[in-house]
Write an enzyme that holds these catalytic residues in place. Structure first.
Site, PDB file in Angstrom:
ATOM      1  N   HIS A  21       0.867  -1.181   0.000  1.00  0.00           N
ATOM      2  CA  HIS A  21       0.000   0.000   0.000  1.00  0.00           C
ATOM      3  C   HIS A  21       0.905   1.233   0.000  1.00  0.00           C
ATOM      4  O   HIS A  21       2.015   1.178   0.526  1.00  0.00           O
ATOM      5  CB  HIS A  21      -0.853  -0.053   1.272  1.00  0.00           C
ATOM      6  CG  HIS A  21      -1.915   0.982   1.373  1.00  0.00           C
ATOM      7  ND1 HIS A  21      -1.668   2.257   1.820  1.00  0.00           N
ATOM      8  CD2 HIS A  21      -3.247   0.927   1.105  1.00  0.00           C
ATOM      9  CE1 HIS A  21      -2.804   2.944   1.822  1.00  0.00           C
ATOM     10  NE2 HIS A  21      -3.777   2.160   1.394  1.00  0.00           N
ATOM     11  N   ASP A  49       2.952  -4.624   8.058  1.00  0.00           N
ATOM     12  CA  ASP A  49       1.741  -3.849   7.865  1.00  0.00           C
ATOM     13  C   ASP A  49       0.560  -4.798   8.072  1.00  0.00           C
ATOM     14  O   ASP A  49       0.262  -5.626   7.222  1.00  0.00           O
ATOM     15  CB  ASP A  49       1.749  -3.241   6.456  1.00  0.00           C
ATOM     16  CG  ASP A  49       0.446  -2.527   6.126  1.00  0.00           C
ATOM     17  OD1 ASP A  49      -0.526  -2.652   6.899  1.00  0.00           O
ATOM     18  OD2 ASP A  49       0.400  -1.861   5.075  1.00  0.00           O
ATOM     19  N   GLN A  66      -4.569  -5.275   6.971  1.00  0.00           N
ATOM     20  CA  GLN A  66      -5.552  -6.241   6.457  1.00  0.00           C
ATOM     21  C   GLN A  66      -5.473  -7.597   7.143  1.00  0.00           C
ATOM     22  O   GLN A  66      -6.296  -8.470   6.861  1.00  0.00           O
ATOM     23  CB  GLN A  66      -5.372  -6.436   4.937  1.00  0.00           C
ATOM     24  CG  GLN A  66      -5.560  -5.163   4.115  1.00  0.00           C
ATOM     25  CD  GLN A  66      -6.965  -4.559   4.251  1.00  0.00           C
ATOM     26  OE1 GLN A  66      -7.900  -5.201   4.729  1.00  0.00           O
ATOM     27  NE2 GLN A  66      -7.102  -3.312   3.847  1.00  0.00           N
ATOM     28  N   LYS A  70     -10.699  -0.709  10.307  1.00  0.00           N
ATOM     29  CA  LYS A  70     -10.850  -1.885   9.446  1.00  0.00           C
ATOM     30  C   LYS A  70     -11.248  -3.115  10.252  1.00  0.00           C
ATOM     31  O   LYS A  70     -11.428  -4.194   9.706  1.00  0.00           O
ATOM     32  CB  LYS A  70      -9.548  -2.148   8.686  1.00  0.00           C
ATOM     33  CG  LYS A  70      -9.202  -1.049   7.675  1.00  0.00           C
ATOM     34  CD  LYS A  70      -7.992  -1.425   6.867  1.00  0.00           C
ATOM     35  CE  LYS A  70      -7.343  -0.250   6.168  1.00  0.00           C
ATOM     36  NZ  LYS A  70      -8.091   0.248   5.015  1.00  0.00           N
ATOM     37  N   CYS A 126      -4.736   2.537  -3.705  1.00  0.00           N
ATOM     38  CA  CYS A 126      -3.481   2.945  -3.060  1.00  0.00           C
ATOM     39  C   CYS A 126      -2.383   1.900  -3.224  1.00  0.00           C
ATOM     40  O   CYS A 126      -1.539   1.735  -2.334  1.00  0.00           O
ATOM     41  CB  CYS A 126      -3.675   3.276  -1.582  1.00  0.00           C
ATOM     42  SG  CYS A 126      -4.787   4.641  -1.307  1.00  0.00           S
TER      43      CYS A 126
END
Ligand code: 7TS
Length: 408
Positions: free
Chosen positions: A124, A201, A204, A227, A366
């Site tokens: 991202h 990261d 997700q 999220k 993104c």
């Protein structure tokens, strides 16, 4: 392990709404942000009705209550991640700010010209641009683990890059476009063998399956509450204690100091050293409620449900002539299906789907370099969460057939 989806959906007021009279919402954009259950909405509502006060700054009852709620939420989040201590959980605004905190504090104190940072082609923008800024400022070197045609990381190239003694390996646990779930534990182990610090990261991954920071042995983990059925405006940077202790402050101001004189200050202890100014207090309370909510349902059950929906979605999408779904097969993939349709632009697809209440996202999400890699400007992306149903997948598929009729 199964979940009761209709019971779950009843907890999300927004899922009951119609986007236009007679057109119920089919929300397939949870990768961008998840919807919020009553428990989260009520916790924040309660906070403002009963306990609102600034934290750490008063001895009055409300200030003590709000401070306790803010810190309780941190402890819940630490438990959710299996962190050794809540002091290793730093509140930020979102994943983006968490990554920037590492880039501005740890990296600027540590990296010199020529030092190698390994990223991947599926990042991202929030895990690309902070390092590009540092590249321009410091002359660090960036290398990228390539993405294969079927949407996996090329681990052979990763091993070759590790032989060049990187200082940092920063990569996404799960791609927000391909859905690829990367073998984080193995990649972190290899990075450590090569002497590198690791930044994962988790934007997700943390919302969708159990992430255990100690089992992964990860150095830094970044993610966002919004999220994972929590509020916007708050996220977390988890870090190993010795790294966080050694890092200089990021933002200066109130709360992050132990003492201040006209010409000097002493920074506060963890985690406050990195929490300058009045934080997102109600949001922290909502974040804690979100963690309770997800824990109550069970991350294994949530992951299993999403896997079933994703398998079904891939099956249905791939039977549509002209549809190409990007990313690996369901066994390596979380609840994301990004696709192109040969006869229509992704934005047109999304617009026509919206007429039937089907909310999907179109664009590069993104992750523009990843789209460049596949020689496409954009994709249409459907994404799934614990409240998604096969019926919603069917509505998506019906909508795509409509698009084909229209443009085909
Ligand atoms: N990393 C990944 C893998 C993401 O998917 C996102 C957001 C971020 C970082 C940034 O998170 P933020 O909370 O700081 O914005 N992804 C998306 C998306 O796919 N569509 O909208 C936001």
């Amino acid at each position: 392990m199964t979940i009761n989806v209709s019971e779950i959906r009843a907890q999300f007021p927004i899922l009951q709404r119609e986007v236009r009279p007679g057109v119920p919402l089919v929300y397939l954009d949870s990768t961008a942000t998840a919807q919020k259950p009553l428990a989260v909405i009520a916790a924040m509502d309660d906070f403002y009705r009963r306990s609102n006060a600034n934290i750490h700054r008063g001895v009055h009852t409300l200030a003590e209550e709000s401070t306790a709620l803010y810190e309780d939420a941190r402890a819940k989040i630490a438990g959710f991640l299996h962190a050794a201590s809540p002091r290793q959980v730093i509140y930020t605004r979102n994943t983006t700010e968490s990554i920037n905190l590492v880039a501005y504090s740890w990296a600027r104190a540590t990296l010199k010209a020529g030092d190698l940072v390994i990223l991947t082609e599926m990042e991202h923008h929030s895990n690309l641009v902070p390092w590009q800024i540092l590249q321009a400022e410091r002359g660090i070197r960036l290398e990228f683990v390539p993405v294969t045609e079927n949407g996996l990381l090329d681990l052979e190239v990763y091993r070759q890059l590790l032989a060049q003694s990187p200082k940092l390996v920063a990569f996404t646990h799960m791609s927000n476009v391909l859905g690829t779930i990367n073998p984080a534990a193995e990649m972190i182990r290899l990075a450590h063998q090569a002497g590198a610090v690791t930044l994962l990261d988790g934007a997700q991954s943390v919302p969708h399956f159990a992430v255990d920071v100690q089992a992964l042995d990860v150095d830094f983990l970044a993610f966002s509450a919004h999220k994972m059925v929590g509020p916007t405006g708050i996220g977390v940077l988890y870090g190993k204690r010795e790294l966080l202790e050694a890092m200089p402050p990021f933002l200066g101001g109130g709360d992050m100091i132990r003492e201040v004189h006209l010409r000097s200050f002493k920074p506060n202890a963890l985690p406050y050293k990195f929490e300058a100014g009045t934080p997102a207090i109600a949001e922290a309370v909502g974040f804690g409620a979100a963690v309770d909510y997800l824990t109550g349902i069970g991350m294994e059950a949530i992951a299993a449900h999403e896997h079933a929906i994703t398998e079904y979605a891939l099956e249905r999408l791939e039977e549509i002539p002209g549809v190409k779904v990007f990313g690996p097969e369901a066994s390596h993939k979380g609840g994301v299906a990004a696709f192109t349709l040969d006869c229509a632009h992704p934005h047109d697809v999304a617009q026509i789907l919206d007429q039937d209440g089907v909310a999907v996202r179109a664009g590069h999400h993104c992750a523009q370099p990843l789209h460049e890699k596949f020689n496409i400007p954009a994709t249409t992306r459907a994404s799934f969460y614990l409240y998604s149903t096969k019926d919603e997948v069917d509505k998506l598929v019906d909508g795509i057939y409509k698009v084909k009729q229209y443009f085909g």
